[in-house]
Design a protein around this motif. Structure first.
Motif, PDB file in Angstrom:
ATOM      1  N   SER A 133     -15.255   2.374  16.606  1.00  0.00           N
ATOM      2  CA  SER A 133     -15.373   3.796  16.345  1.00  0.00           C
ATOM      3  C   SER A 133     -16.430   4.405  17.270  1.00  0.00           C
ATOM      4  O   SER A 133     -16.339   4.262  18.484  1.00  0.00           O
ATOM      5  CB  SER A 133     -15.679   4.032  14.861  1.00  0.00           C
ATOM      6  OG  SER A 133     -15.503   5.382  14.525  1.00  0.00           O
ATOM      7  N   MET A 134     -17.448   5.113  16.738  1.00  0.00           N
ATOM      8  CA  MET A 134     -18.529   5.588  17.595  1.00  0.00           C
ATOM      9  C   MET A 134     -19.154   4.414  18.336  1.00  0.00           C
ATOM     10  O   MET A 134     -19.579   4.529  19.493  1.00  0.00           O
ATOM     11  CB  MET A 134     -19.588   6.321  16.772  1.00  0.00           C
ATOM     12  CG  MET A 134     -20.723   6.921  17.585  1.00  0.00           C
ATOM     13  SD  MET A 134     -22.058   7.596  16.547  1.00  0.00           S
ATOM     14  CE  MET A 134     -22.945   6.060  16.138  1.00  0.00           C
ATOM     15  N   GLY A 135     -19.194   3.256  17.680  1.00  0.00           N
ATOM     16  CA  GLY A 135     -19.689   2.050  18.320  1.00  0.00           C
ATOM     17  C   GLY A 135     -18.826   1.605  19.484  1.00  0.00           C
ATOM     18  O   GLY A 135     -19.291   0.875  20.359  1.00  0.00           O
ATOM     19  N   GLY A 136     -17.551   2.038  19.504  1.00  0.00           N
ATOM     20  CA  GLY A 136     -16.710   1.755  20.664  1.00  0.00           C
ATOM     21  C   GLY A 136     -17.188   2.497  21.896  1.00  0.00           C
ATOM     22  O   GLY A 136     -17.054   2.007  23.022  1.00  0.00           O
ATOM     23  N   LEU A 166     -14.716  15.226  22.348  1.00  0.00           N
ATOM     24  CA  LEU A 166     -14.499  15.191  20.900  1.00  0.00           C
ATOM     25  C   LEU A 166     -14.812  16.541  20.272  1.00  0.00           C
ATOM     26  O   LEU A 166     -13.991  17.115  19.535  1.00  0.00           O
ATOM     27  CB  LEU A 166     -15.371  14.111  20.272  1.00  0.00           C
ATOM     28  CG  LEU A 166     -15.410  14.078  18.740  1.00  0.00           C
ATOM     29  CD1 LEU A 166     -14.133  13.490  18.198  1.00  0.00           C
ATOM     30  CD2 LEU A 166     -16.619  13.291  18.245  1.00  0.00           C
ATOM     31  N   ASP A 167     -15.985  17.065  20.557  1.00  0.00           N
ATOM     32  CA  ASP A 167     -16.376  18.330  19.954  1.00  0.00           C
ATOM     33  C   ASP A 167     -15.466  19.475  20.377  1.00  0.00           C
ATOM     34  O   ASP A 167     -15.167  20.370  19.580  1.00  0.00           O
ATOM     35  CB  ASP A 167     -17.826  18.652  20.342  1.00  0.00           C
ATOM     36  CG  ASP A 167     -18.808  18.220  19.261  1.00  0.00           C
ATOM     37  OD1 ASP A 167     -18.395  17.495  18.346  1.00  0.00           O
ATOM     38  OD2 ASP A 167     -19.988  18.615  19.338  1.00  0.00           O
ATOM     39  N   ASN A 168     -15.005  19.464  21.624  1.00  0.00           N
ATOM     40  CA  ASN A 168     -14.192  20.575  22.099  1.00  0.00           C
ATOM     41  C   ASN A 168     -12.799  20.589  21.493  1.00  0.00           C
ATOM     42  O   ASN A 168     -12.305  21.643  21.068  1.00  0.00           O
ATOM     43  CB  ASN A 168     -14.124  20.562  23.628  1.00  0.00           C
ATOM     44  CG  ASN A 168     -15.305  21.262  24.256  1.00  0.00           C
ATOM     45  OD1 ASN A 168     -15.877  22.191  23.679  1.00  0.00           O
ATOM     46  ND2 ASN A 168     -15.699  20.838  25.444  1.00  0.00           N
ATOM     47  N   TYR A 169     -12.111  19.438  21.424  1.00  0.00           N
ATOM     48  CA  TYR A 169     -10.764  19.511  20.858  1.00  0.00           C
ATOM     49  C   TYR A 169     -10.815  19.726  19.350  1.00  0.00           C
ATOM     50  O   TYR A 169      -9.923  20.359  18.773  1.00  0.00           O
ATOM     51  CB  TYR A 169      -9.879  18.324  21.259  1.00  0.00           C
ATOM     52  CG  TYR A 169     -10.190  16.962  20.711  1.00  0.00           C
ATOM     53  CD1 TYR A 169     -10.027  16.646  19.372  1.00  0.00           C
ATOM     54  CD2 TYR A 169     -10.588  15.931  21.577  1.00  0.00           C
ATOM     55  CE1 TYR A 169     -10.276  15.374  18.889  1.00  0.00           C
ATOM     56  CE2 TYR A 169     -10.831  14.650  21.109  1.00  0.00           C
ATOM     57  CZ  TYR A 169     -10.687  14.371  19.763  1.00  0.00           C
ATOM     58  OH  TYR A 169     -10.931  13.110  19.299  1.00  0.00           O
ATOM     59  N   GLN A 170     -11.869  19.244  18.696  1.00  0.00           N
ATOM     60  CA  GLN A 170     -12.000  19.550  17.276  1.00  0.00           C
ATOM     61  C   GLN A 170     -12.291  21.039  17.062  1.00  0.00           C
ATOM     62  O   GLN A 170     -11.779  21.656  16.126  1.00  0.00           O
ATOM     63  CB  GLN A 170     -13.089  18.678  16.649  1.00  0.00           C
ATOM     64  CG  GLN A 170     -12.689  17.216  16.530  1.00  0.00           C
ATOM     65  CD  GLN A 170     -13.725  16.354  15.851  1.00  0.00           C
ATOM     66  OE1 GLN A 170     -14.867  16.763  15.652  1.00  0.00           O
ATOM     67  NE2 GLN A 170     -13.346  15.133  15.496  1.00  0.00           N
ATOM     68  N   LEU A 359      -8.879   9.946  13.066  1.00  0.00           N
ATOM     69  CA  LEU A 359     -10.249  10.345  13.377  1.00  0.00           C
ATOM     70  C   LEU A 359     -10.572  10.253  14.868  1.00  0.00           C
ATOM     71  O   LEU A 359     -11.261  11.119  15.408  1.00  0.00           O
ATOM     72  CB  LEU A 359     -11.247   9.483  12.593  1.00  0.00           C
ATOM     73  CG  LEU A 359     -11.366   9.775  11.101  1.00  0.00           C
ATOM     74  CD1 LEU A 359     -12.392   8.845  10.465  1.00  0.00           C
ATOM     75  CD2 LEU A 359     -11.767  11.224  10.858  1.00  0.00           C
ATOM     76  N   VAL A 360     -10.132   9.196  15.511  1.00  0.00           N
ATOM     77  CA  VAL A 360     -10.323   9.028  16.959  1.00  0.00           C
ATOM     78  C   VAL A 360      -8.938   8.851  17.566  1.00  0.00           C
ATOM     79  O   VAL A 360      -8.417   7.738  17.650  1.00  0.00           O
ATOM     80  CB  VAL A 360     -11.224   7.815  17.282  1.00  0.00           C
ATOM     81  CG1 VAL A 360     -11.403   7.682  18.792  1.00  0.00           C
ATOM     82  CG2 VAL A 360     -12.583   7.964  16.608  1.00  0.00           C
ATOM     83  N   PRO A 361      -8.289   9.943  17.955  1.00  0.00           N
ATOM     84  CA  PRO A 361      -6.898   9.867  18.418  1.00  0.00           C
ATOM     85  C   PRO A 361      -6.723   8.848  19.541  1.00  0.00           C
ATOM     86  O   PRO A 361      -7.589   8.691  20.409  1.00  0.00           O
ATOM     87  CB  PRO A 361      -6.627  11.287  18.918  1.00  0.00           C
ATOM     88  CG  PRO A 361      -7.598  12.143  18.184  1.00  0.00           C
ATOM     89  CD  PRO A 361      -8.823  11.316  17.995  1.00  0.00           C
ATOM     90  N   ALA A 387       0.577  -0.950  16.010  1.00  0.00           N
ATOM     91  CA  ALA A 387       1.433   0.040  15.344  1.00  0.00           C
ATOM     92  C   ALA A 387       1.039   0.136  13.880  1.00  0.00           C
ATOM     93  O   ALA A 387       1.579  -0.554  13.008  1.00  0.00           O
ATOM     94  CB  ALA A 387       2.900  -0.362  15.487  1.00  0.00           C
ATOM     95  N   ARG A 388       0.078   1.011  13.615  1.00  0.00           N
ATOM     96  CA  ARG A 388      -0.409   1.162  12.242  1.00  0.00           C
ATOM     97  C   ARG A 388      -1.134   2.502  12.116  1.00  0.00           C
ATOM     98  O   ARG A 388      -1.652   3.025  13.092  1.00  0.00           O
ATOM     99  CB  ARG A 388      -1.349   0.007  11.880  1.00  0.00           C
ATOM    100  CG  ARG A 388      -1.655  -0.087  10.382  1.00  0.00           C
ATOM    101  CD  ARG A 388      -2.468  -1.331  10.025  1.00  0.00           C
ATOM    102  NE  ARG A 388      -1.733  -2.552  10.334  1.00  0.00           N
ATOM    103  CZ  ARG A 388      -2.136  -3.465  11.208  1.00  0.00           C
ATOM    104  NH1 ARG A 388      -3.273  -3.293  11.877  1.00  0.00           N
ATOM    105  NH2 ARG A 388      -1.420  -4.540  11.424  1.00  0.00           N
ATOM    106  N   GLN A 389      -1.183   3.028  10.901  1.00  0.00           N
ATOM    107  CA  GLN A 389      -1.893   4.261  10.632  1.00  0.00           C
ATOM    108  C   GLN A 389      -3.350   3.963  10.273  1.00  0.00           C
ATOM    109  O   GLN A 389      -3.690   2.863   9.861  1.00  0.00           O
ATOM    110  CB  GLN A 389      -1.255   5.022   9.461  1.00  0.00           C
ATOM    111  CG  GLN A 389       0.259   5.125   9.509  1.00  0.00           C
ATOM    112  CD  GLN A 389       0.930   4.102   8.618  1.00  0.00           C
ATOM    113  OE1 GLN A 389       0.623   2.916   8.688  1.00  0.00           O
ATOM    114  NE2 GLN A 389       1.857   4.565   7.784  1.00  0.00           N
ATOM    115  N   SER A 390      -4.182   4.980  10.432  1.00  0.00           N
ATOM    116  CA  SER A 390      -5.570   5.038   9.987  1.00  0.00           C
ATOM    117  C   SER A 390      -6.542   4.516  11.035  1.00  0.00           C
ATOM    118  O   SER A 390      -6.205   3.664  11.866  1.00  0.00           O
ATOM    119  CB  SER A 390      -5.788   4.296   8.660  1.00  0.00           C
ATOM    120  OG  SER A 390      -5.050   4.911   7.618  1.00  0.00           O
ATOM    121  N   HIS A 391      -7.735   5.034  10.948  1.00  0.00           N
ATOM    122  CA  HIS A 391      -8.807   4.752  11.892  1.00  0.00           C
ATOM    123  C   HIS A 391      -9.339   3.336  11.699  1.00  0.00           C
ATOM    124  O   HIS A 391      -9.679   2.941  10.585  1.00  0.00           O
ATOM    125  CB  HIS A 391      -9.919   5.770  11.682  1.00  0.00           C
ATOM    126  CG  HIS A 391     -11.086   5.634  12.591  1.00  0.00           C
ATOM    127  ND1 HIS A 391     -10.956   5.518  13.960  1.00  0.00           N
ATOM    128  CD2 HIS A 391     -12.418   5.600  12.336  1.00  0.00           C
ATOM    129  CE1 HIS A 391     -12.160   5.423  14.502  1.00  0.00           C
ATOM    130  NE2 HIS A 391     -13.056   5.470  13.539  1.00  0.00           N
TER     131      HIS A 391
END
Length: 450
Positions: A133-136, A166-170, A359-361, A387-391
């Motif tokens: 996630s952010m750690g990535g 991230l901030d801009n597309y959100q 959360l992180v497209p 192939a799976r849903q969710s962050h």
């Protein structure tokens, strides 16, 4: 309204981990491992676990957005599997005195945790960094700056496009929702006063979206916002909608929003602003028609607007005319300095992403690959998809298969076929753990980059 299913990493970050003086003790996670902890010079803490039968490899783990608590594995299940396989683990909390968006200290603290491990635990024969996630994003920075300290890297659902994108597309998505459903908040989307203010804003937007979903016009405009958000159209507990099932795609995008997505990303913006010292996103001068043309969801939006009898051009012109949010240049400069990656790679990096990450497209991987390519380091990067849903919704077998692919690259000096879909699936299946769903996939372009 039900809350979202947060990533396994967020759950792990929310769990307080006990600290102790430097020295071994029995780990609560693995009875065969010695547990170590300590404090770094900036007040950050670090923890490590070393199994009795250590294979010499050390995994440096970067945790995701959430409380700044030291963590050394993506989940309890992965930690146990890694310790059972002989790996030692280490990770830091990052600086606990600031924002949860701790990118100004995270990479420094990770390298300091590695130094502490060498000093107090032992000298590894190989170090592989892992981040989620952010750690990535932190992990990608480590892979960029790793010369002499880290040998290879594995990224999991990483926020690798960086904080500014991230901030801009959100912002684009939130601005669209506010313009059509909650105009009183259209000028309150940035420079948030605090977490309470941010949570209240998220609640108002979520309520407005819930009401809008009841009409064809509302659903069309939700689809428009979802396109700007790069929002996946495959929700938990559902089958993927057909390519031409535009109404079904919107319904599943709405499901993500209804499950609390805005309640996560809007308060997170406050944390980014807190870290950067001001507003880090802007839409002044943005052409919202041009932005939509870059989205994979363009045909969906056009079809739903036709079905609703709405004039899409008018809505896009309204968004463009009203776009007057300006960023704080100093805050943007700081966020670019602390929260970007891909300017180059010093070691091999394998990134793994779920195809329907709310959360992180997954499109962030496309932006990151382009940056690495322009730096001339594409040969060091491989990307794979589940192939799976969710962050961050990976099985233990998928994480270990990714790790083994990185090890193959380090052992042989070549990726060969180790990071292909077929080989990763075969490697995961051979572990006999909890299954895997690696798939051939190519992410689309990330919408909303400036």
């Amino acid at each position: 309204m039900p809350r979202p299913r947060l990533s396994t990493l967020a759950a792990a970050c929310a769990t307080a981990l006990a600290t102790a003086l430097i020295g071994p003790a029995t780990s609560a996670q693995a009875t065969t491992a010695d547990h170590y902890s300590g404090t770094l010079s900036d007040g950050a803490t670090w923890i490590a676990d070393k199994p009795a039968q250590w294979n010499g490899s050390l995994l440096l783990f970067s945790h995701g957005f959430g409380p700044t608590t030291a963590t050394d594995a993506p989940s309890a299940a992965v930690r146990q599997a890694l310790l059972d396989a002989g790996y030692a683990l280490v990770g830091s909390s990052y600086d606990p005195n600031g924002s949860m968006w701790a990118l100004d200290s995270a990479e420094r603290d990770q390298f300091a945790a590695l130094t502490a491990f060498r000093r107090h635990v032992g000298t590894p024969t190989r170090v592989i960094s892992v981040g989620q996630s952010m750690g990535g994003l932190i992990n990608a920075q480590v892979a960029r700056d790793a010369t002499g300290r880290v040998d290879g890297s594995l990224g999991l659902c990483g926020l690798v496009a960086g904080g500014v994108d991230l901030d801009n597309y959100q912002l684009d998505a939130e601005y669209t929702l506010a313009t059509f459903f909650d105009p009183a908040d259209a000028d309150k989307l940035v420079n948030l006063a605090g977490p309470t203010d941010a949570a209240a804003l998220a609640g108002r937007l979520a309520k407005a979206v819930e009401t809008a979903q009841q009409t064809p016009a509302g659903r069309a405009r939700i689809a428009l916002a979802a396109a700007y958000l790069n929002l996946a159209d495959w929700a938990p507990g559902r089958q993927p909608p057909a390519r031409g099932d535009f109404a079904g795609q919107e319904e599943q995008q709405y499901a993500w929003l209804a499950q609390g997505l805005l309640g996560f990303i809007v308060p997170a913006r406050w944390s980014v602003e807190q870290s950067a010292g001001g507003n880090t996103s802007w839409n002044k001068g943005v052409d919202y028609a041009g932005l939509l043309r870059k989205s994979v969801h363009t045909k969906q939006v056009e079809a739903l607007y036709r079905d609703a009898g709405l004039d899409l051009r008018n809505d896009l012109n309204q968004l463009t005319r009203g776009a007057d949010i300006a960023a704080d240049p100093a805050a943007v400069a700081r966020l670019k300095r602390t929260s970007t990656a891909g300017q180059g790679l010093a070691v091999p990096l394998l990134d793994i992403h779920t195809t329907a990450d709310q959360l992180v497209p997954v499109e962030q991987e496309s932006a990151f690959a382009g940056r690495v390519r322009r730096a001339g380091d594409s040969a060091l990067l491989r990307q794979a998809y589940v192939a799976r849903q969710s962050h961050c919704n990976f099985t233990t077998a998928e994480v270990l298969a990714g790790l083994h692919a990185v090890e193959h690259r380090l052992d042989t000096g070549h990726w060969d076929n180790s990071a292909t879909t077929a080989e990763l699936q075969h490697s995961a299946d051979e572990l006999g753990l909890d299954g895997a769903a690696f798939t051939d996939y190519r992410p689309n372009r990330l919408t909303g980059t400036r």
